[in-house]
Design a protein around this motif. Structure first.
Motif, short mmCIF file in Angstrom:
data_model
loop_
_atom_site.label_atom_id
_atom_site.label_comp_id
_atom_site.label_asym_id
_atom_site.label_seq_id
_atom_site.Cartn_x
_atom_site.Cartn_y
_atom_site.Cartn_z
N PRO A 148 8.10 -7.46 4.29
CA PRO A 148 8.64 -6.10 4.23
C PRO A 148 9.42 -5.76 2.94
O PRO A 148 9.45 -4.60 2.53
CB PRO A 148 9.57 -6.00 5.45
N ASP A 149 10.02 -6.73 2.28
CA ASP A 149 10.76 -6.47 1.05
C ASP A 149 9.98 -6.81 -0.21
O ASP A 149 10.51 -6.74 -1.32
CB ASP A 149 12.07 -7.28 1.04
N ALA A 150 8.73 -7.18 -0.08
CA ALA A 150 7.95 -7.68 -1.20
C ALA A 150 7.77 -6.66 -2.32
O ALA A 150 7.87 -7.00 -3.49
CB ALA A 150 6.60 -8.17 -0.72
N GLU A 151 7.51 -5.42 -1.97
CA GLU A 151 7.31 -4.42 -3.02
C GLU A 151 8.59 -4.22 -3.83
O GLU A 151 8.56 -4.14 -5.06
CB GLU A 151 6.84 -3.09 -2.44
N LYS A 152 9.72 -4.21 -3.16
CA LYS A 152 11.01 -4.08 -3.83
C LYS A 152 11.26 -5.29 -4.74
O LYS A 152 11.68 -5.14 -5.89
CB LYS A 152 12.13 -3.97 -2.79
N ILE A 153 10.96 -6.47 -4.25
CA ILE A 153 11.13 -7.70 -5.03
C ILE A 153 10.21 -7.68 -6.25
O ILE A 153 10.63 -8.03 -7.36
CB ILE A 153 10.83 -8.95 -4.17
N SER A 154 8.98 -7.25 -6.06
CA SER A 154 8.02 -7.26 -7.17
C SER A 154 8.44 -6.35 -8.31
O SER A 154 8.15 -6.62 -9.47
CB SER A 154 6.62 -6.89 -6.67
N LYS A 155 9.16 -5.28 -8.00
CA LYS A 155 9.62 -4.36 -9.06
C LYS A 155 10.69 -5.01 -9.94
O LYS A 155 10.88 -4.59 -11.08
CB LYS A 155 10.15 -3.07 -8.44
N THR A 156 11.36 -6.03 -9.44
CA THR A 156 12.41 -6.68 -10.22
C THR A 156 11.88 -7.80 -11.11
O THR A 156 12.64 -8.37 -11.89
CB THR A 156 13.51 -7.26 -9.29
N ILE A 157 10.60 -8.14 -10.99
CA ILE A 157 10.06 -9.27 -11.75
C ILE A 157 8.92 -8.89 -12.69
O ILE A 157 8.11 -9.73 -13.07
CB ILE A 157 9.65 -10.42 -10.82
N ASP A 158 8.82 -7.64 -13.05
CA ASP A 158 7.89 -7.21 -14.10
C ASP A 158 6.41 -7.31 -13.75
O ASP A 158 5.59 -7.64 -14.60
CB ASP A 158 8.19 -8.01 -15.39
N VAL A 159 6.07 -7.04 -12.48
CA VAL A 159 4.64 -6.97 -12.15
C VAL A 159 4.14 -5.57 -12.47
O VAL A 159 4.91 -4.61 -12.54
CB VAL A 159 4.34 -7.35 -10.67
N ASN A 160 2.84 -5.45 -12.65
CA ASN A 160 2.25 -4.16 -13.03
C ASN A 160 1.87 -3.28 -11.85
O ASN A 160 1.80 -2.07 -11.99
CB ASN A 160 1.03 -4.40 -13.92
N ASP A 161 1.63 -3.90 -10.70
CA ASP A 161 1.29 -3.13 -9.51
C ASP A 161 1.52 -4.01 -8.29
O ASP A 161 1.69 -5.22 -8.40
CB ASP A 161 -0.15 -2.64 -9.55
#
Length: 117
Positions: A84-97
């Motif tokens: 459930p928090d993965a999208e939020k986490i991914s925004k903090t680590i420089d992923v593109n999508d």
């Protein structure tokens, strides 16, 4: 090679790789996340699709290693997860999508097309 799929779940790797190949992309997969460095050197992908949570070596570590390395920082990364928090986490680590699991085939393909433009 255009796309490398990294996930410790062989079925997910096979599914995504099959979808992408059927859509005309050059794709390969790696089910052992600790082998991704060898695969990157061997295949030189333009895009890596990886799971956030994998046993022993998660997508956050993989992303940080790729983005910190001057030889690989240009590779685009699409993170995927059902957490459930993965999208939020991914925004903090420089992923593109980000791709939420479970995903629709059309959504996967359209995101890949956009990242490879």
């Amino acid at each position: 090679m255009e796309i490398l799929v990294v996930d410790d779940n062989k079925d997910i790797c096979t599914l995504i790789e099959s979808i992408l190949i059927a859509e005309g992309f050059d794709a390969a997969s790696c089910t052992n996340p600790s082998d991704f460095n060898k695969m990157i050197k061997k295949c030189s992908p333009k895009l890596i699709i990886t799971d956030l949570l994998m046993s022993g070596f998660d997508g956050k570590i993989l992303t940080k290693k790729i983005k910190k390395n001057p030889q690989t920082h240009h590779i685009k990364i699409m993170m995927m997860s059902a957490h459930p928090d993965a999208e939020k986490i991914s925004k903090t680590i420089d992923v593109n999508d980000f791709l939420t699991k479970p995903f629709e085939m059309d959504e996967l393909v359209s995101k890949v097309e956009a990242l490879l433009k």
